[in-house]
Design an enzyme around this catalytic site. Sequence first.
Site, PDB file in Angstrom:
ATOM      1  N   HIS A 258       0.419   5.214  -4.551  1.00  0.00           N
ATOM      2  CA  HIS A 258      -1.108   4.435  -4.559  1.00  0.00           C
ATOM      3  C   HIS A 258      -1.211   4.141  -5.804  1.00  0.00           C
ATOM      4  O   HIS A 258      -0.869   4.155  -7.310  1.00  0.00           O
ATOM      5  CB  HIS A 258      -1.916   5.204  -4.712  1.00  0.00           C
ATOM      6  N   ASP A 315      -1.055   8.642   3.633  1.00  0.00           N
ATOM      7  CA  ASP A 315      -0.450   8.876   4.927  1.00  0.00           C
ATOM      8  C   ASP A 315       0.988   9.687   4.879  1.00  0.00           C
ATOM      9  O   ASP A 315       1.463   9.740   6.325  1.00  0.00           O
ATOM     10  CB  ASP A 315       0.608   7.577   5.034  1.00  0.00           C
TER      11      ASP A 315
HETATM   12  N1  CMC Z   1       9.022   4.546  -3.436  1.00  0.00           N
HETATM   13  C1  CMC Z   1       9.636   4.040  -4.878  1.00  0.00           C
HETATM   14  N2  CMC Z   1       9.753   3.842  -5.629  1.00  0.00           N
HETATM   15  C2  CMC Z   1       7.955   3.598  -5.876  1.00  0.00           C
HETATM   16  C3  CMC Z   1       7.108   3.636  -4.244  1.00  0.00           C
HETATM   17  C4  CMC Z   1       7.569   4.205  -3.655  1.00  0.00           C
HETATM   18  N3  CMC Z   1       7.119   4.919  -2.025  1.00  0.00           N
HETATM   19  N4  CMC Z   1       5.898   3.005  -4.809  1.00  0.00           N
HETATM   20  C5  CMC Z   1       6.204   2.091  -5.530  1.00  0.00           C
HETATM   21  N5  CMC Z   1       7.130   3.018  -6.450  1.00  0.00           N
HETATM   22  C6  CMC Z   1       7.459   2.380  -7.723  1.00  0.00           C
HETATM   23  C7  CMC Z   1       7.871   0.608  -7.878  1.00  0.00           C
HETATM   24  O1  CMC Z   1       8.868  -0.587  -7.402  1.00  0.00           O
HETATM   25  C8  CMC Z   1       7.322   0.352  -9.619  1.00  0.00           C
HETATM   26  O2  CMC Z   1       8.734   0.243  -9.745  1.00  0.00           O
HETATM   27  P1  CMC Z   1       8.880   0.363 -11.347  1.00  0.00           P
HETATM   28  O3  CMC Z   1       7.158   0.239 -12.176  1.00  0.00           O
HETATM   29  O4  CMC Z   1       9.794   0.686 -11.767  1.00  0.00           O
HETATM   30  O5  CMC Z   1       9.032  -1.390 -10.625  1.00  0.00           O
HETATM   31  C9  CMC Z   1       6.623   1.516  -9.566  1.00  0.00           C
HETATM   32  O6  CMC Z   1       6.704   3.081  -8.874  1.00  0.00           O
HETATM   33  C10 CMC Z   1       4.935   0.677  -9.766  1.00  0.00           C
HETATM   34  O7  CMC Z   1       4.533   0.565  -7.735  1.00  0.00           O
HETATM   35  P2  CMC Z   1       3.870  -0.863  -7.535  1.00  0.00           P
HETATM   36  O8  CMC Z   1       5.019  -1.317  -6.627  1.00  0.00           O
HETATM   37  O9  CMC Z   1       3.359  -1.608  -8.457  1.00  0.00           O
HETATM   38  O10 CMC Z   1       2.542   0.053  -6.569  1.00  0.00           O
HETATM   39  P3  CMC Z   1       1.661  -1.146  -6.656  1.00  0.00           P
HETATM   40  O11 CMC Z   1       0.529  -0.346  -6.243  1.00  0.00           O
HETATM   41  O12 CMC Z   1       2.264  -2.588  -6.025  1.00  0.00           O
HETATM   42  O13 CMC Z   1       1.709  -0.120  -3.894  1.00  0.00           O
HETATM   43  C11 CMC Z   1       2.118   0.913  -2.887  1.00  0.00           C
HETATM   44  C12 CMC Z   1       1.269   0.746  -3.611  1.00  0.00           C
HETATM   45  C13 CMC Z   1       0.652   2.045  -2.192  1.00  0.00           C
HETATM   46  C14 CMC Z   1       2.277   0.149  -1.668  1.00  0.00           C
HETATM   47  C15 CMC Z   1       3.588   1.013  -3.046  1.00  0.00           C
HETATM   48  O14 CMC Z   1       3.007   2.596  -3.797  1.00  0.00           O
HETATM   49  C16 CMC Z   1       4.636   1.718  -1.588  1.00  0.00           C
HETATM   50  O15 CMC Z   1       5.027   1.497  -1.121  1.00  0.00           O
HETATM   51  N6  CMC Z   1       4.357   2.885  -1.098  1.00  0.00           N
HETATM   52  C17 CMC Z   1       4.950   3.371   0.397  1.00  0.00           C
HETATM   53  C18 CMC Z   1       4.367   2.567   1.429  1.00  0.00           C
HETATM   54  C19 CMC Z   1       2.702   4.296   1.600  1.00  0.00           C
HETATM   55  O16 CMC Z   1       2.933   4.680   1.760  1.00  0.00           O
HETATM   56  N7  CMC Z   1       1.926   2.565   1.672  1.00  0.00           N
HETATM   57  C20 CMC Z   1       0.300   4.165   2.115  1.00  0.00           C
HETATM   58  C21 CMC Z   1      -0.554   3.804   0.999  1.00  0.00           C
HETATM   59  S1  CMC Z   1      -1.876   4.570   1.073  1.00  0.00           S
HETATM   60  C22 CMC Z   1      -2.788   4.374   2.702  1.00  0.00           C
HETATM   61  C23 CMC Z   1      -3.179   3.085   2.435  1.00  0.00           C
HETATM   62  O17 CMC Z   1      -3.279   2.263   1.960  1.00  0.00           O
HETATM   63  O18 CMC Z   1      -3.099   2.747   4.311  1.00  0.00           O
END
Ligand code: CMC
Length: 373
Positions: A258, A315
């Site tokens: 998140h 989720d």
């Molecule tokens: N699985 C594996 N690696 C992950 C995941 C994951 N679910 N989420 C983040 N990471 C890694 C990401 O690759 C990054 O690694 P590094 O620092 O080495 O590059 C690090 O963790 C930080 O993540 P980020 O991509 O910078 O995080 P963000 O704030 O841009 O994205 C997010 C947040 C929720 C989109 C992302 O965590 C994600 O894609 N999660 C899976 C989809 C999901 O469950 N979404 C629902 C969110 S909560 C409710 C909603 O909004 O509906």
Amino acid sequence: SGAITLDPGYGNTGSCQSAITFIDGEKGILRYRGYPIEELAEKSTFDEVMYLLIWGDKPSADQLAKFRAQLVEHAGLDERVKKHLEALPATTHPMAVISSVLATLSAYYPSTDDRDEDIVRLLAKFKSLVAWSYRRKKGLDYINPDPNLGYVEDFLNMMFGSYDEATVSAMHQLLILHADHEQNCSTSTVRMVGSSHADVYATMAAGVCALWGPLHGGANQAVIEMLEAIQDDGGDVSKYVTMAKDKESGFKLMGFGHRVYKNFDPRARIIKKAADKVLDALGIDDPSLDIAKQLEQVALEDEFFVARKLYPNVDFYSGIIYRALNIPTDFFTVMFALGRMPGWISQWRELRDENARIHRPRQVYIGPKQRSF
Ligand code: CMC
């Protein structure tokens, strides 16, 4: 453009001032209008939370009775809405159905001078639209709203033709937990579109579209699909955790991570408990719940997830409950939209009431210098 500060994904940009929802991502705190989410999930109804978010305070008994009566009064949908639903193939993703038909409702219910009247009408009709879109998809007869039922009971009745106590209470809780989350992707979209003074239906339809994506609300569908894939593949959760660590794989653990929560998502804690309770109450044994728990455990012990502070989000367990309530997988994100609608509306109302400036971010241009065509 030296004066422009670049902030990709708006990780550190405050786009507005807001008095609606408070989040402390380090401490895992979420409050609507000052009330902790744990307390609301336990003690309030979705009707009360809708009112609280939109109008700022807990409703008095009179205010609540009036609000409920208005929701009943406006629950009907023009017969012609059925033609919109039927014009789309039954295979259309429900989020496409909901967003497109919602955008057209201004044809039947044009905005009035009374913003609050428009808001109640929208809440009432959106519920009916969601239920009707389900009936249409299943090829079942439409069920009209029943003026004797509350919002959630009537929603379930319009979907399934019946409801029971366990389902009603689980549904109130899920909708409450999804009702607002400050400036997330869909809410920011609603504010963006609303800032141009687009009509309220078009504005909310834009929110639905933003919510659809698997990185946002679409994650609830993606989680169940992931859990099913793991099960079909023999149930080895470690394999999927390993794959999620490999950036090249293009696979992420859906329902994990998140932008704001870096310790835990308070909604996920409540939903995890609720999943156990609902499955118990309905006498359902869903192997996906065991796989989800194993997956959570393995991921939370893994250095990659620990270092990046990745935890289950709202989720992760919600889909297991929706499935237990007989909601089809591709309808999960629609349920999220039903819950989030009062949040979008409250943010839109706040924006319009303060006569906010049109939202118009800047950029840092990196394309070619002038050239001759
Ligand atoms: N699985 C594996 N690696 C992950 C995941 C994951 N679910 N989420 C983040 N990471 C890694 C990401 O690759 C990054 O690694 P590094 O620092 O080495 O590059 C690090 O963790 C930080 O993540 P980020 O991509 O910078 O995080 P963000 O704030 O841009 O994205 C997010 C947040 C929720 C989109 C992302 O965590 C994600 O894609 N999660 C899976 C989809 C999901 O469950 N979404 C629902 C969110 S909560 C409710 C909603 O909004 O509906």
